[in-house]
Scaffold this motif. Structure first.
Motif, short mmCIF file in Angstrom:
data_model
loop_
_atom_site.label_atom_id
_atom_site.label_comp_id
_atom_site.label_asym_id
_atom_site.label_seq_id
_atom_site.Cartn_x
_atom_site.Cartn_y
_atom_site.Cartn_z
N UNK A 438 -11.98 -46.39 -77.04
CA UNK A 438 -13.38 -46.47 -76.63
C UNK A 438 -13.85 -45.09 -76.16
N UNK A 439 -15.16 -44.88 -76.21
CA UNK A 439 -15.71 -43.58 -75.81
C UNK A 439 -15.43 -43.24 -74.36
N UNK A 440 -15.18 -44.26 -73.53
CA UNK A 440 -14.93 -44.02 -72.11
C UNK A 440 -13.60 -43.33 -71.87
N UNK A 441 -12.80 -43.16 -72.91
CA UNK A 441 -11.50 -42.51 -72.72
C UNK A 441 -11.67 -41.06 -72.27
N UNK A 442 -12.84 -40.45 -72.54
CA UNK A 442 -13.04 -39.06 -72.10
C UNK A 442 -12.84 -38.94 -70.59
N UNK A 443 -13.42 -39.85 -69.83
CA UNK A 443 -13.32 -39.76 -68.37
C UNK A 443 -11.87 -39.94 -67.92
N UNK A 444 -11.16 -40.87 -68.56
CA UNK A 444 -9.76 -41.11 -68.22
C UNK A 444 -8.94 -39.84 -68.45
N UNK A 445 -9.12 -39.23 -69.61
CA UNK A 445 -8.31 -38.07 -69.96
C UNK A 445 -8.70 -36.84 -69.16
#
Length: 457
Positions: A438-445
């Motif tokens: 999902x696009x929200x993976x940016x914040x996680x990474x």
């Protein structure tokens, strides 16, 4: 603060020795290993069966760092990707061979396309579905490699050499990398400039966002360079689907360096090159393979020659780990994917096993280990998937007081990992066909990268 302390402590463990290997307290040793991992004629690669072998084969290379807590293992493989359960199995095997734990092992691929893939989870899914043709997921050769790799590393560790110095250098790679995603006036992807691009108008477009810097980390015994680790972000294809296993231009560049400096083990890692390719400088002419290889080899040489040496002891080596749960892409539906397996002739059936494998891992609560190797003021980040170059550039910007490099293409399960904005721009890399997150993976990474680099708030 508690999490940051925990990550810090993972990287600074008491000094220990490998059984049977005597090391002076506070000293560092490095054992290197190298294995031929070229698949046999008739076996499947990522896209085609092997029809013959050429002069060049595929390698699995790496090193074991001994003396800074439990051993640290770094491994780079000339395959398209090692995913899910296979990635676990490779880390487990290397950990056992080096007498360490899997969280202190990093396994990466260079992502050549005339090369095998490895995904034991997808293979198992096909077995359970009653498939008779496993295609590129058939893993007998890969399991044989695992056994031979374990033996190779076990044999290498007792011959570890003392490391007195480390060094770090960089060089700009000229006329190789370009961004694949060409945006139109509306901010959407108007065209994809793949790694071989026959369209002169697309090749005429600017390079776009890239990281032109190749980084080189060197370990020395006195004045002798024991191992040279290089990092550069670019898809490695010049041409492929030949039926002949090939390390392509980054592997050839590594071979050139091995001929130039044969006493040193040369190990290359692909950086965050998910949206980067050679398309601006490669029209598909086969002669370009050696042209691109020579340009990368030249940068490898300049970075190696310019490396600034510094004394190294155990207290200057660290290994930190940040486990992350990457959210799966919303288009992944277990029931639909399972139904697709019942029609193996459909185009969707080719990607269904890998999609199901990744989705199952996410739903089980599986976490991917992001890791950071510290060597003095050098930090090397170890990341999963086909990561966009923006992650690499952001990491360097976060700690411009340090020398930061990145190895991507670790666990291949997630597929392409774009930035959040990229998922709204369209294009192949963030399509349902290519990306499983999902696009929200940016914040996680990004949060985890900041944590590993010591920039967490």
């Amino acid at each position: 603060m508690t999490l940051l302390l925990a990550v810090f402590l993972l990287g600074w463990l008491p000094i220990g020795n490998v059984e049977g290997f005597a090391a002076e307290p506070g000293s560092i040793q490095v054992a290197t290993f190298d294995l031929d991992v070229t698949p046999p004629v008739g076996s499947m690669m990522a896209y085609d069966p092997v029809r013959r072998h050429d002069e060049l084969g595929l390698r699995c290379r790496g090193l074991v760092i001994v003396g800074a807590g439990q051993p640290i293992v770094l491994c780079a493989v000339d395959w398209i990707g090692i995913a899910n359960g296979a990635h676990d199995a490779f880390r487990d095997a290397l950990a056992t061979a080096a007498e360490t734990t899997p969280d202190r092992v990093a396994v990466h691929c260079l992502h050549q396309h005339d090369a095998p893939r490895s995904d034991f989870t997808a293979e198992q899914i096909l077995h359970h579905a009653g498939a008779t043709d496993l295609g590129g997921f058939e893993s007998s050769f890969q399991r044989d490699v695992l056994q031979r790799l374990s033996q190779t590393v076990t044999a290498a560790v007792p011959h570890a050499q003392t490391i007195t110095h480390a060094g770090f250098g960089t060089a700009t790679v000229e006329k190789v990398a370009s961004n694949r995603r060409l945006l139109g006036p509306d901010g959407k992807v108007k065209a994809t400039r793949y790694t071989a691009c026959g369209d002169p108008e697309l090749r005429a477009e600017p390079e776009g966002t890239i990281d032109p810097e190749l980084s080189c980390l060197v370990f020395y015994n006195g004045t002798k360079a024991i191992a040279s680790l290089t990092y550069y972000a670019c898809h490695p294809q010049s041409y492929y689907r030949t039926g002949v296993p090939s390390p392509d231009f980054p592997g050839i560049a590594r071979i050139i360096r091995g001929q130039d400096v044969p006493e040193t083990m040369h190990i290359h890692f692909n950086g965050a090159g998910g949206n980067i390719g050679a398309g601006k400088y490669n029209d598909g002419n086969k002669a370009n393979r050696l042209v691109l290889a020579a340009r990368v080899a030249d940068a490898m040489k300049r970075a190696f020659d310019s490396a600034e040496r510094f004394p190294i002891t155990a207290d200057l080596i660290s290994w930190s780990v940040a486990p992350v749960a990457l959210p799966p892409a919303p288009h992944l539906d277990r029931d639909q994917l399972q139904a697709t397996l019942e029609n193996p002739s459909s185009p969707e059936a080719q990607s269904a096993p890998a999609n199901l494998a990744w989705l199952g891992r996410c739903q089980s609560g599986h976490k991917i280990d992001l890791a950071c190797l510290g060597v003095g003021n050098v930090r090397v980040l170890h990341m999963p998937g086909e990561l966009f170059v923006e992650y690499q550039l952001a990491a360097k910007k976060m700690r411009d007081d340090l020398h930061v490099a990145m190895a991507a293409y670790g666990d291949y399960g997630p597929g392409y990992i774009g930035t959040e904005i990229a998922y709204g721009q369209g294009g192949y890399e963030t399509s349902q066909r290519a990306s499983r997150v999902d696009k929200s993976c940016e914040h996680v990474l990004m949060d985890s990268i900041a944590l590993l680099l010591g920039k967490a708030e």
